[in-house]
Design an enzyme around this catalytic site. Structure first.
Site, short mmCIF file in Angstrom:
data_model
loop_
_atom_site.label_atom_id
_atom_site.label_comp_id
_atom_site.label_asym_id
_atom_site.label_seq_id
_atom_site.Cartn_x
_atom_site.Cartn_y
_atom_site.Cartn_z
N LYS A 114 126.47 -40.54 89.80
CA LYS A 114 127.72 -40.45 89.63
C LYS A 114 128.51 -39.61 90.67
O LYS A 114 127.69 -39.11 91.75
CB LYS A 114 127.83 -39.90 88.28
N TYR A 142 132.02 -49.72 81.16
CA TYR A 142 131.97 -48.55 79.93
C TYR A 142 132.96 -49.22 78.63
O TYR A 142 133.30 -48.30 77.80
CB TYR A 142 132.64 -47.38 80.43
N PHE A 148 137.42 -39.87 75.28
CA PHE A 148 137.45 -39.36 76.59
C PHE A 148 137.38 -40.70 77.69
O PHE A 148 137.15 -40.63 78.83
CB PHE A 148 136.19 -38.92 77.00
N ARG A 178 115.67 -41.56 80.57
CA ARG A 178 116.37 -40.74 79.86
C ARG A 178 115.84 -39.15 79.70
O ARG A 178 116.65 -38.04 79.58
CB ARG A 178 116.73 -41.08 78.46
N THR A 233 123.14 -35.80 77.54
CA THR A 233 124.50 -36.13 78.11
C THR A 233 125.28 -34.94 78.58
O THR A 233 125.73 -34.90 79.75
CB THR A 233 125.28 -36.75 77.09
N ASN A 236 128.36 -35.57 84.92
CA ASN A 236 127.01 -35.26 84.50
C ASN A 236 126.14 -36.00 85.26
O ASN A 236 124.80 -36.32 84.78
CB ASN A 236 126.67 -35.57 83.09
N HIS A 238 123.95 -41.63 85.21
CA HIS A 238 123.75 -42.38 84.04
C HIS A 238 122.41 -43.36 83.61
O HIS A 238 121.86 -43.73 84.86
CB HIS A 238 125.10 -43.66 83.99
N GLU A 246 123.18 -54.42 81.58
CA GLU A 246 123.80 -53.54 82.62
C GLU A 246 123.17 -53.80 84.20
O GLU A 246 123.94 -53.76 85.07
CB GLU A 246 123.40 -51.82 82.38
P1 CMP Z 1 126.86 -41.65 80.26
O1 CMP Z 1 125.48 -41.76 80.05
O2 CMP Z 1 127.50 -42.42 81.56
O3 CMP Z 1 127.92 -42.44 79.16
C1 CMP Z 1 129.08 -42.44 78.60
C2 CMP Z 1 129.60 -41.28 79.58
O4 CMP Z 1 130.88 -40.64 78.91
C3 CMP Z 1 128.70 -40.02 79.30
O5 CMP Z 1 127.41 -40.24 80.21
C4 CMP Z 1 129.61 -39.03 79.85
O6 CMP Z 1 129.51 -38.84 81.29
C5 CMP Z 1 131.00 -39.39 79.60
N1 CMP Z 1 131.50 -38.38 78.54
C6 CMP Z 1 132.55 -37.67 78.68
N2 CMP Z 1 133.17 -36.90 77.41
C7 CMP Z 1 131.90 -37.37 76.65
C8 CMP Z 1 131.46 -36.80 75.33
N3 CMP Z 1 132.51 -35.92 74.80
N4 CMP Z 1 130.52 -37.52 74.63
C9 CMP Z 1 129.82 -38.23 75.22
N5 CMP Z 1 130.10 -38.59 76.83
C10 CMP Z 1 131.20 -38.25 77.22
#
Ligand code: CMP
Length: 140
Positions: free
Chosen positions: A11, A51, A59, A87, A93, A114, A117, A128
């Site tokens: 990311k 997404y 969010f 994972r 996450t 974070n 993904h 995906e």
């Molecule tokens: P990802 O695995 O890319 O899938 C969805 C993304 O939403 C997640 O990682 C986070 O980067 C983002 N995100 C932001 N806020 C939240 C939250 N409160 N809970 C879960 N995902 C979040």
């Protein structure tokens, strides 16, 4: 064990801090093989479509803004149980909840920024992967 493929995204927070190589090293050390990879700057439309499953979440707007804030590196990873393995290597996450030694524990800035993904199931992985790659771009 089944050989699988999964989609990984490095990311914008990680590309900004020049951590692409460090993330790839974690993946390869865990036994995952990078069988396709490209660096992209996602458009708002692409990020919203990728997404879409989260579009009702509070969010969503911030997530799209973050994912379009800089380049990403999209990858297809291959290996035994690649979805679960990736994972495990990524960690939870929320980096505050991620296990020691995981990518998110060591590199992530926040639950949003974070660093990586990874697909959450083989079915989603197939969709995906198709979102970003044609068959001829994946070389195992
Ligand atoms: P990802 O695995 O890319 O899938 C969805 C993304 O939403 C997640 O990682 C986070 O980067 C983002 N995100 C932001 N806020 C939240 C939250 N409160 N809970 C879960 N995902 C979040």
């Amino acid at each position: 064990m089944a050989t699988e493929r999964t989609l990984s995204i490095i990311k914008p927070d990680a590309t900004r801090r020049n951590l692409t190589g460090k993330v790839v090293d974690r993946l390869e050390t865990a036994g995952l093989r990078v069988v396709a990879q490209k660096r992209l700057w996602l458009s708002q439309k692409q990020a919203e479509a990728f997404y879409a499953v989260h579009k009702e979440r509070p969010f969503f707007g911030d997530l799209v803004k973050f994912m379009t804030s800089g380049p990403v590196v999209v990858q297809v990873l291959e290996g035994a149980n690649a979805v679960a393995k990736n994972r495990e290597v990524m960690g939870a996450t929320d980096p505050k909840k991620a296990a020691p030694g995981t990518i998110r524990k060591d590199f992530a800035e926040s639950i949003e920024a974070n660093s990586v993904h990874g697909s959450d199931s083989p079915e989603n992985a197939a969709n995906e992967i198709k979102f970003f790659f044609s068959d001829t771009e994946i070389v195992g």
